[in-house]
Design a protein around this motif. Structure first.
Motif, PDB file in Angstrom:
ATOM      1  N   LEU A  72       0.826  -1.207   0.000  1.00  0.00           N
ATOM      2  CA  LEU A  72       0.000   0.000   0.000  1.00  0.00           C
ATOM      3  C   LEU A  72       0.859   1.255   0.000  1.00  0.00           C
ATOM      4  N   ALA A  73       1.948   1.220   0.751  1.00  0.00           N
ATOM      5  CA  ALA A  73       2.834   2.381   0.799  1.00  0.00           C
ATOM      6  C   ALA A  73       3.436   2.668  -0.579  1.00  0.00           C
ATOM      7  N   ARG A  74       3.820   1.618  -1.296  1.00  0.00           N
ATOM      8  CA  ARG A  74       4.355   1.808  -2.654  1.00  0.00           C
ATOM      9  C   ARG A  74       3.276   2.353  -3.582  1.00  0.00           C
ATOM     10  N   ARG A  75       2.053   1.876  -3.423  1.00  0.00           N
ATOM     11  CA  ARG A  75       0.972   2.308  -4.308  1.00  0.00           C
ATOM     12  C   ARG A  75       0.556   3.746  -4.028  1.00  0.00           C
ATOM     13  N   LEU A  76       0.573   4.156  -2.767  1.00  0.00           N
ATOM     14  CA  LEU A  76       0.015   5.453  -2.376  1.00  0.00           C
ATOM     15  C   LEU A  76       1.079   6.495  -2.026  1.00  0.00           C
ATOM     16  N   TRP A  77       2.347   6.227  -2.359  1.00  0.00           N
ATOM     17  CA  TRP A  77       3.404   7.114  -1.879  1.00  0.00           C
ATOM     18  C   TRP A  77       3.270   8.533  -2.418  1.00  0.00           C
ATOM     19  N   THR A  78       2.784   8.701  -3.643  1.00  0.00           N
ATOM     20  CA  THR A  78       2.648  10.062  -4.179  1.00  0.00           C
ATOM     21  C   THR A  78       1.534  10.820  -3.453  1.00  0.00           C
ATOM     22  N   MET A  79       0.460  10.126  -3.079  1.00  0.00           N
ATOM     23  CA  MET A  79      -0.589  10.762  -2.289  1.00  0.00           C
ATOM     24  C   MET A  79      -0.058  11.151  -0.918  1.00  0.00           C
ATOM     25  N   VAL A  80       0.702  10.228  -0.310  1.00  0.00           N
ATOM     26  CA  VAL A  80       1.287  10.491   1.015  1.00  0.00           C
ATOM     27  C   VAL A  80       2.228  11.703   0.956  1.00  0.00           C
ATOM     28  N   ALA A  81       3.040  11.771  -0.096  1.00  0.00           N
ATOM     29  CA  ALA A  81       3.953  12.910  -0.240  1.00  0.00           C
ATOM     30  C   ALA A  81       3.169  14.209  -0.397  1.00  0.00           C
ATOM     31  N   GLY A  82       2.086  14.160  -1.172  1.00  0.00           N
ATOM     32  CA  GLY A  82       1.253  15.341  -1.350  1.00  0.00           C
ATOM     33  C   GLY A  82       0.598  15.775  -0.051  1.00  0.00           C
ATOM     34  N   ILE A  83       0.109  14.807   0.729  1.00  0.00           N
ATOM     35  CA  ILE A  83      -0.496  15.121   2.026  1.00  0.00           C
ATOM     36  C   ILE A  83       0.517  15.811   2.932  1.00  0.00           C
ATOM     37  N   THR A  84       1.727  15.280   2.954  1.00  0.00           N
ATOM     38  CA  THR A  84       2.765  15.848   3.825  1.00  0.00           C
ATOM     39  C   THR A  84       3.070  17.291   3.439  1.00  0.00           C
ATOM     40  N   ALA A  85       3.337  17.522   2.168  1.00  0.00           N
ATOM     41  CA  ALA A  85       3.679  18.871   1.718  1.00  0.00           C
ATOM     42  C   ALA A  85       2.511  19.829   1.922  1.00  0.00           C
ATOM     43  N   GLY A  86       1.314  19.389   1.558  1.00  0.00           N
ATOM     44  CA  GLY A  86       0.147  20.258   1.669  1.00  0.00           C
ATOM     45  C   GLY A  86      -0.189  20.597   3.105  1.00  0.00           C
ATOM     46  N   THR A  87      -0.066  19.627   4.011  1.00  0.00           N
ATOM     47  CA  THR A  87      -0.402  19.873   5.415  1.00  0.00           C
ATOM     48  C   THR A  87       0.576  20.831   6.064  1.00  0.00           C
ATOM     49  N   VAL A  88       1.862  20.604   5.836  1.00  0.00           N
ATOM     50  CA  VAL A  88       2.878  21.492   6.428  1.00  0.00           C
ATOM     51  C   VAL A  88       2.685  22.917   5.922  1.00  0.00           C
ATOM     52  N   ALA A  89       2.400  23.064   4.628  1.00  0.00           N
ATOM     53  CA  ALA A  89       2.165  24.404   4.080  1.00  0.00           C
ATOM     54  C   ALA A  89       0.845  24.980   4.584  1.00  0.00           C
ATOM     55  N   GLY A  90      -0.189  24.150   4.646  1.00  0.00           N
ATOM     56  CA  GLY A  90      -1.517  24.632   5.032  1.00  0.00           C
ATOM     57  C   GLY A  90      -1.633  25.034   6.479  1.00  0.00           C
ATOM     58  N   ALA A  91      -0.744  24.531   7.339  1.00  0.00           N
ATOM     59  CA  ALA A  91      -0.785  24.916   8.756  1.00  0.00           C
ATOM     60  C   ALA A  91      -0.608  26.415   8.935  1.00  0.00           C
ATOM     61  N   TRP A  92       0.040  27.067   7.984  1.00  0.00           N
ATOM     62  CA  TRP A  92       0.183  28.530   8.057  1.00  0.00           C
ATOM     63  C   TRP A  92      -1.184  29.200   8.060  1.00  0.00           C
ATOM     64  N   LEU A  93      -2.127  28.639   7.283  1.00  0.00           N
ATOM     65  CA  LEU A  93      -3.466  29.232   7.209  1.00  0.00           C
ATOM     66  C   LEU A  93      -4.151  29.183   8.566  1.00  0.00           C
ATOM     67  N   SER A 180      -1.126  12.257   7.923  1.00  0.00           N
ATOM     68  CA  SER A 180      -1.738  13.571   8.136  1.00  0.00           C
ATOM     69  C   SER A 180      -1.460  14.087   9.541  1.00  0.00           C
ATOM     70  N   THR A 181      -1.544  13.195  10.525  1.00  0.00           N
ATOM     71  CA  THR A 181      -1.309  13.589  11.913  1.00  0.00           C
ATOM     72  C   THR A 181       0.126  14.058  12.113  1.00  0.00           C
ATOM     73  N   ILE A 182       1.086  13.285  11.605  1.00  0.00           N
ATOM     74  CA  ILE A 182       2.503  13.643  11.756  1.00  0.00           C
ATOM     75  C   ILE A 182       2.792  14.965  11.043  1.00  0.00           C
ATOM     76  N   ALA A 183       2.267  15.099   9.822  1.00  0.00           N
ATOM     77  CA  ALA A 183       2.503  16.329   9.065  1.00  0.00           C
ATOM     78  C   ALA A 183       1.859  17.528   9.748  1.00  0.00           C
ATOM     79  N   LEU A 184       0.674  17.330  10.347  1.00  0.00           N
ATOM     80  CA  LEU A 184       0.015  18.427  11.056  1.00  0.00           C
ATOM     81  C   LEU A 184       0.841  18.862  12.263  1.00  0.00           C
ATOM     82  N   ALA A 185       1.398  17.891  12.993  1.00  0.00           N
ATOM     83  CA  ALA A 185       2.256  18.225  14.132  1.00  0.00           C
ATOM     84  C   ALA A 185       3.470  19.031  13.674  1.00  0.00           C
ATOM     85  N   ILE A 186       4.084  18.618  12.556  1.00  0.00           N
ATOM     86  CA  ILE A 186       5.242  19.343  12.026  1.00  0.00           C
ATOM     87  C   ILE A 186       4.848  20.752  11.615  1.00  0.00           C
TER      88      ILE A 186
END
Length: 249
Positions: A72-93, A180-186
């Motif tokens: 699953l991690a191999r299949r969804l890694w691009t989604m996971v990467a997008g979630i990480t980048a988007g969440t860290v950036a979106g926390a500014w909002l 999402s949780t880890i990225a939100l904490a970051i």
């Protein structure tokens, strides 16, 4: 740093008990319910800080109990990467909102998710679309997560549309929620909204969340999950409307 007196701390524990119960019955919903209820009494950034440990503990268990994490991690890694980048950036909002728009956005997201759940429609798309859609879904989910603290839109409908079997679906949702949780904490930490001292307060919410999950699993054996989900989404819609319209009335 978060500070709570005894009445407010008791209310927080009750909220996570309810949110954990919902997760125990439906397999999801702890961050959504917790953010919705906490958002009534405090700014979304403070509510999101409380959410970190209970969400991580409950979702890491969900992630690690499935049959095929690596696949699953191999299949969804691009989604996971997008979630990480988007969440860290979106926390500014979330942390730089002085006009109350974040609470309104939180309410709107809850209403949208509730209406989608009540419609009970299963999305589908051609397999060839998965590669371009995954990173896009991840980034959009991340921005919404960073801005509101809610992890579900559009990641949950997207994952449900991938044709996974039941165990894979549960594990894929666990992967999305854990990241999402880890990225939100970051993201919150980068904005100064989540500090090491806050872990203790967030940790106090873990026990009622786990107790709620245990209660929810017992309720699931006695109540139709479909009926429970319908009432859950109806209540979520009302809660979202209250949050979205509160600045107007």
């Amino acid at each position: 740093m978060l500070h709570f007196d005894l009445p407010r701390l008791s209310a927080v524990c009750l909220i996570f008990l309810v949110a954990g119960t919902v997760k125990g019955v439906t397999g999801m919903g702890l961050p959504t319910v917790a953010m919705g209820l906490l958002g009534i009494a405090m700014p979304p950034a403070a509510a999101a800080s409380l959410l970190i440990l209970p969400s991580f503990v409950t979702n890491i268990w969900q992630l690690l109990t499935g049959p095929g994490f690596l696949a699953l991690a191999r299949r969804l890694w691009t989604m996971v990467a997008g979630i990480t980048a988007g969440t860290v950036a979106g926390a500014w909002l979330m942390t730089n909102d002085s006009a109350g728009w974040t609470a309104i956005a939180l309410g709107v997201v809850l209403v949208v998710y509730a209406l989608f759940g009540l419609a009970a429609r299963q999305l589908s798309f051609p397999a060839r679309m998965e590669r371009p859609l995954s990173p896009l879904v991840g980034v959009v989910t991340g921005l919404i997560t960073g801005g509101t603290g809610v992890f579900v839109i559009p990641a949950v409908p997207y994952i449900q549309a991938l044709g996974l079997d039941k165990e894979e679906l549960v594990q894929a949702l666990g992967l999305s929620f854990t990241v999402s949780t880890i990225a939100l904490a970051i993201g919150l930490q980068r904005q100064g909204a989540f500090q090491l001292d806050d872990i203790g307060i967030s940790g106090l919410a873990v026990l009622p969340a786990l107790l709620g999950m245990w209660l929810g699993q017992h309720i699931r054996r006695r109540v139709s999950p479909a009926t429970f989900r319908r009432w859950f989404f109806m209540c979520l819609a009302v809660l979202g409307l209250q949050l979205a319209l509160r600045p107007i009335f």
